[in-house]
Enzyme design. Structure first.
Site, PDB file in Angstrom:
ATOM      1  N   THR A   1       0.828  -1.201   0.000  1.00 43.75           N
ATOM      2  CA  THR A   1       0.000   0.000   0.000  1.00 43.75           C
ATOM      3  C   THR A   1       0.865   1.255   0.000  1.00 43.75           C
ATOM      4  O   THR A   1       0.591   2.214  -0.731  1.00 43.75           O
ATOM      5  CB  THR A   1      -0.959  -0.005   1.214  1.00 43.75           C
ATOM      6  OG1 THR A   1      -1.709  -1.232   1.200  1.00 43.75           O
ATOM      7  CG2 THR A   1      -1.921   1.162   1.164  1.00 43.75           C
ATOM      8  N   CYS A   2       1.932   1.257   0.780  1.00 43.33           N
ATOM      9  CA  CYS A   2       2.826   2.418   0.845  1.00 43.33           C
ATOM     10  C   CYS A   2       3.543   2.614  -0.482  1.00 43.33           C
ATOM     11  O   CYS A   2       3.715   3.746  -0.948  1.00 43.33           O
ATOM     12  CB  CYS A   2       3.842   2.247   1.973  1.00 43.33           C
ATOM     13  SG  CYS A   2       3.091   2.084   3.605  1.00 43.33           S
ATOM     14  N   ASP A   3       3.948   1.522  -1.096  1.00 47.66           N
ATOM     15  CA  ASP A   3       4.566   1.550  -2.416  1.00 47.66           C
ATOM     16  C   ASP A   3       3.600   2.180  -3.420  1.00 47.66           C
ATOM     17  O   ASP A   3       3.953   3.115  -4.149  1.00 47.66           O
ATOM     18  CB  ASP A   3       4.926   0.108  -2.813  1.00 47.66           C
ATOM     19  CG  ASP A   3       5.520  -0.012  -4.208  1.00 47.66           C
ATOM     20  OD1 ASP A   3       6.711  -0.338  -4.307  1.00 47.66           O
ATOM     21  OD2 ASP A   3       4.789   0.186  -5.200  1.00 47.66           O
TER      22      ASP A   3
END
Length: 168
Positions: free
Chosen positions: A59-61
């Site tokens: 998700t952060c990527d």
């Protein structure tokens, strides 16, 4: 204070919740070359501050890639900062591998300066919770999103709209 969960478990956020209309709190984080960065480094520009727990997660990527892609349409008077507690060396390596060139990744690992100033430091995990802040060129907060479940995506469209609204 904002209420968030991480993998459905309630978490405690340290610091003060930031609200629309507040003067953006200053902070000191580290750039990938270990140089200190504060809010004042981007004074006079609109700032989109994207906060992620760790660039090494899906998700952060995706969140960082999304804002990197949006940078061109936002223009040169907008600075996009991604803040996490990842080490600066890991951030630099990740950016190189992911082809990230329009977002500045910043590390809050040293003393949680950003995390505490913006109320996003998760006490139980020493990570930052997923959130978005838009700060105008006069250091006023114009948009805030504390994502209720830290493993879920923020509202990208609303964040981009908030930046565009400040620019006009």
């Amino acid at each position: 204070m904002a209420q968030i969960t991480f993998k459905q478990n309630p978490m405690t956020l340290m610091g003060n919740e930031v609200k629309v209309g507040d003067t953006a709190p200053d902070f000191t984080v580290l750039a990938n070359d270990l140089s200190p960065v504060t809010l004042q480094n981007s004074k006079g520009k609109t700032r989109l501050i994207s906060v992620v727990p760790s660039l090494d997660t899906g998700t952060c990527d995706s969140q960082t890639r999304k804002f990197n892609e949006s940078a061109a349409e936002l223009g040169e008077d907008v600075v996009i900062l991604t803040v996490s507690n990842d080490l600066p060396f890991a951030q630099k390596r990740w950016c190189a591998a992911a082809g990230i060139d329009s977002v500045q990744t910043l590390s809050d690992h040293r003393d949680l300066s950003f995390g505490k100033a913006y109320g996003v430091a998760i006490e139980e995990l020493r990570l930052l919770t997923r959130s978005i802040f838009v700060v105008d060129s006069n250091d006023k907060v114009t948009y805030v999103e504390y994502v209720p479940e830290a493993t879920e995506h923020p509202n990208y469209e609303k964040a981009i709209e908030a930046v565009k609204a400040v620019k006009n």
